[in-house]
Write a protein that holds these residues in place. Structure first.
Motif, PDB file in Angstrom:
ATOM      1  N   UNK A  48       3.911  10.376 -15.883  1.00 35.53           N
ATOM      2  CA  UNK A  48       2.657  10.740 -15.212  1.00 35.53           C
ATOM      3  C   UNK A  48       2.753  10.654 -13.696  1.00 35.53           C
ATOM      4  N   UNK A  49       3.892  10.172 -13.200  1.00 38.28           N
ATOM      5  CA  UNK A  49       4.028   9.981 -11.748  1.00 38.28           C
ATOM      6  C   UNK A  49       5.158  10.814 -11.178  1.00 38.28           C
ATOM      7  N   UNK A  50       4.992  11.166  -9.911  1.00 43.01           N
ATOM      8  CA  UNK A  50       6.106  11.698  -9.145  1.00 43.01           C
ATOM      9  C   UNK A  50       6.096  10.942  -7.808  1.00 43.01           C
ATOM     10  N   UNK A  51       7.158  11.070  -7.031  1.00 42.48           N
ATOM     11  CA  UNK A  51       7.158  10.429  -5.719  1.00 42.48           C
ATOM     12  C   UNK A  51       6.876  11.480  -4.672  1.00 42.48           C
ATOM     13  N   UNK A  52       6.034  11.119  -3.698  1.00 45.45           N
ATOM     14  CA  UNK A  52       5.693  12.077  -2.654  1.00 45.45           C
ATOM     15  C   UNK A  52       6.970  12.636  -2.046  1.00 45.45           C
ATOM     16  N   UNK A  53       7.039  13.948  -1.923  1.00 45.41           N
ATOM     17  CA  UNK A  53       8.196  14.572  -1.288  1.00 45.41           C
ATOM     18  C   UNK A  53       9.343  14.829  -2.250  1.00 45.41           C
ATOM     19  N   UNK A  54       9.229  14.244  -3.481  1.00 41.63           N
ATOM     20  CA  UNK A  54      10.350  14.420  -4.438  1.00 41.63           C
ATOM     21  C   UNK A  54      10.333  15.818  -5.031  1.00 41.63           C
ATOM     22  N   UNK A  72       0.836  -1.204   0.000  1.00 46.84           N
ATOM     23  CA  UNK A  72       0.000   0.000   0.000  1.00 46.84           C
ATOM     24  C   UNK A  72       0.870   1.252   0.000  1.00 46.84           C
ATOM     25  N   UNK A  73       1.923   1.241   0.831  1.00 44.41           N
ATOM     26  CA  UNK A  73       2.761   2.442   0.940  1.00 44.41           C
ATOM     27  C   UNK A  73       3.428   2.765  -0.396  1.00 44.41           C
ATOM     28  N   UNK A  74       3.846   1.712  -1.128  1.00 43.56           N
ATOM     29  CA  UNK A  74       4.555   1.956  -2.397  1.00 43.56           C
ATOM     30  C   UNK A  74       3.617   2.553  -3.441  1.00 43.56           C
ATOM     31  N   UNK A  75       2.336   2.176  -3.374  1.00 42.26           N
ATOM     32  CA  UNK A  75       1.365   2.788  -4.303  1.00 42.26           C
ATOM     33  C   UNK A  75       1.023   4.203  -3.838  1.00 42.26           C
ATOM     34  N   UNK A  76       0.838   4.366  -2.537  1.00 43.71           N
ATOM     35  CA  UNK A  76       0.480   5.693  -2.001  1.00 43.71           C
ATOM     36  C   UNK A  76       1.582   6.724  -2.240  1.00 43.71           C
ATOM     37  N   UNK A  77       2.819   6.261  -2.116  1.00 46.10           N
ATOM     38  CA  UNK A  77       3.945   7.190  -2.241  1.00 46.10           C
ATOM     39  C   UNK A  77       4.018   7.790  -3.647  1.00 46.10           C
ATOM     40  N   UNK A  78       3.591   7.015  -4.627  1.00 42.93           N
ATOM     41  CA  UNK A  78       3.624   7.521  -6.005  1.00 42.93           C
ATOM     42  C   UNK A  78       2.389   8.374  -6.241  1.00 42.93           C
ATOM     43  N   UNK A  79       2.582   9.542  -6.796  1.00 45.27           N
ATOM     44  CA  UNK A  79       1.484  10.477  -6.989  1.00 45.27           C
ATOM     45  C   UNK A  79       1.348  10.818  -8.470  1.00 45.27           C
ATOM     46  N   UNK A  80       0.106  10.905  -8.903  1.00 44.51           N
ATOM     47  CA  UNK A  80      -0.171  11.212 -10.312  1.00 44.51           C
ATOM     48  C   UNK A  80      -0.019  12.722 -10.537  1.00 44.51           C
ATOM     49  N   UNK A  81       0.602  13.078 -11.649  1.00 45.47           N
ATOM     50  CA  UNK A  81       0.729  14.507 -12.001  1.00 45.47           C
ATOM     51  C   UNK A  81      -0.178  14.746 -13.217  1.00 45.47           C
ATOM     52  N   UNK A  82      -1.398  15.243 -12.989  1.00 47.20           N
ATOM     53  CA  UNK A  82      -2.372  15.329 -14.095  1.00 47.20           C
ATOM     54  C   UNK A  82      -1.963  16.338 -15.174  1.00 47.20           C
ATOM     55  N   UNK A  83      -2.261  16.002 -16.412  1.00 44.57           N
ATOM     56  CA  UNK A  83      -2.032  16.897 -17.543  1.00 44.57           C
ATOM     57  C   UNK A  83      -3.370  17.428 -18.045  1.00 44.57           C
ATOM     58  N   UNK A  84      -3.357  18.662 -18.561  1.00 43.91           N
ATOM     59  CA  UNK A  84      -4.587  19.377 -18.934  1.00 43.91           C
ATOM     60  C   UNK A  84      -4.700  19.569 -20.448  1.00 43.91           C
ATOM     61  N   UNK A  85      -5.910  19.900 -20.893  1.00 43.08           N
ATOM     62  CA  UNK A  85      -6.188  20.311 -22.275  1.00 43.08           C
ATOM     63  C   UNK A  85      -5.667  19.290 -23.288  1.00 43.08           C
ATOM     64  N   UNK A  86      -6.123  18.044 -23.148  1.00 46.08           N
ATOM     65  CA  UNK A  86      -5.627  17.005 -24.063  1.00 46.08           C
ATOM     66  C   UNK A  86      -6.749  16.255 -24.764  1.00 46.08           C
ATOM     67  N   UNK A  87      -7.935  16.843 -24.848  1.00 41.94           N
ATOM     68  CA  UNK A  87      -9.099  16.212 -25.486  1.00 41.94           C
ATOM     69  C   UNK A  87      -9.299  14.761 -25.032  1.00 41.94           C
TER      70      UNK A  87
END
Ligand code: FMN
Ligand code: 173
Length: 389
Positions: free
Chosen positions: A383-389, A61-76
């Motif tokens: 699409x991902x970053x690590x929490x705290x990175x 769970x922690x390994x999934x939680x630690x990774x965070x999605x960085x959403x991209x905009x305006x891509x239809x």
């Protein structure tokens, strides 16, 4: 026309207009607690429990939680398609139901109910060797849906051969061979509650119905059920197996073979060298080795090692649509989900399993759209970053 899984969200919104709340929560992390209230601590302890002090399940769970999605905009993202090609087949979404033994401890409808739910949503159901219903009967419940069979590779070669022959005759196409359970691990929750369902013959349906298995018994199962159970315990897996033994499976199964429970990149390379078609990066939901690497932390290394040669699948810890997204971003082609659908089954039979599948896929569809993707194919490490990175 691709199915819009988010339609389920709108269905629930519409129910909201009439005040009809969904039968089960849409936050699937609540299902474990509800199941425990309904079924008591024995069965739920068995399902929810894991190896040792539970550290691997927590790490998943922690390994999934630690990774965070960085959403991209305006891509239809107005038209979306979740379908993926997997092992030569087109699937409507990058999801399958993981093999889980002894489902009758959750609900009397057991595997056929889970299989019907998966079939209704077009999602593959991977039938466990340790199912409470014989594989032929589950195959019937699957209709035209994709049939995958999970092999606990029996010590007795005649039983192994017989399982493969029966699975093929019953229309199973892909074989998922679980490598991480040559022995059952140290599981304090089961030991302390003296709750081990297979010791009572649950999960033995494929064995007790098998002519090669029965040939190894001194007396028929009904005359000495305890001896039959002990025969099952002694042969359901084989800790003496090594990589060259895979040649037997390759010779006796002409469809795709996927090895489940691979975490080390070198093991993934050995799988490719042995002519396998895929691997499931998995630590059995934290149920086998305590203190093990989180499955999501093992995934990128395996993808780097064999991503161009093998289909890499993932399980262990997936609870939400955004978890599925993260696994795709780390390089998995599709994910398997275990415990959540088992709780869905316990709470509401086939309908409960369908609820879990629809929630996961609706949330995945929305997460994809809101992160700037129209389908799984474009999701990647960026699409991902690590929490705290
Ligand atoms: C109650 C239970 C029984 C399981 N039985 C099997 C099994 O028979 N064969 C197998 O390959 N994996 C089995 N697994 C492991 C699942 O296939 C899967 O790897 C794991 O549940 C994924 O983690 P998750 O529950 O966090 O989604 C079992 C898991 C649970 C929870
Ligand atoms: O409990 C398990 O994780 C499991 O894989 C299993 C093994 C044997 C019988 C039933 C389930």
């Amino acid at each position: 026309m691709a199915k819009h899984w988010a339609d389920f969200q709108y269905e629930i919104y519409l129910n909201g207009m009439t005040g009809a709340v969904p039968r089960l929560p849409t936050d699937l992390s609540r299902l474990e607690e509800l199941t425990e209230r309904r079924l008591g601590p024995g069965p739920v302890g068995y399902v929810a429990g894991s190896a040792g002090d539970g550290s691997t399940a927590r790490a998943n769970r922690a390994a999934l939680d630690r990774r965070r999605i960085v959403p991209r905009m305006l891509r239809d993202v107005h038209e979306r398609d979740l379908s993926v090609e997997l092992l030569g087949r087109q699937l409507p979404a990058p999801l399958a139901l993981a093999p889980v033994g002894v489902l009758s401890i959750m609900h009397p409808d057991a595997e056929p109910a889970a299989a019907r739910a998966a079939a209704a949503q077009g999602v593959p159901f991977v039938l466990s060797s340790a199912s409470s219903t014989p594989m032929e009967q589950v195959a019937e419940a699957m209709g035209d849906a994709e049939r995958w069979f999970q092999l606990y590779w029996p010590k007795d070669v005649e039983v192994a051969r017989s399982f493969l022959t029966r699975a093929k005759a019953a229309g199973y196409t892909a074989l998922v061979v679980t490598l991480d359970t040559p022995l059952l691990s140290w599981r304090p929750r089961d030991l302390d509650q003296a709750y081990l369902p297979f010791l009572h013959g649950v999960g033995t349906a494929n064995y007790f119905s098998d002519p090669a298995f029965r040939a190894g018994l001194a007396k028929p199962v009904h005359e000495d059920p305890n001896a039959a159970v002990m025969h099952f315990v002694g042969m359901f897996a084989d800790p003496a197996k090594t990589w060259p033994d895979l040649a037997f499976l390759r010779e006796n199964w002409d469809g795709p073979i996927v090895l489940k429970g691979v975490c080390h990149p070198d093991d993934a390379r050995l799988a490719a060298d042995a002519g396998m078609d895929g691997v499931v990066v998995s630590n059995h939901g934290g149920r086998q080795v305590a203190g093990a690497v989180a499955a999501a932390d093992a995934l990128p290394g395996v993808v780097r090692a064999v991503g161009d040669r093998l289909t890499v699948l993932f399980d262990s810890g997936v609870r939400t649509g955004d978890d599925v997204f993260k696994a795709l971003a780390l390089g998995a082609r599709a994910v398997l989900v275990g415990r959540p659908y088992v709780y869905g089954l316990g709470l509401d039979g086939q309908a409960g399993v369908e609820h879990v599948i629809r929630c996961l896929l609706a949330e995945l569809d929305l997460t994809l759209a809101l992160s700037g993707h129209s389908g799984p194919g474009t999701v990647g490490p960026d699409d991902l970053t690590e929490a705290g990175a």
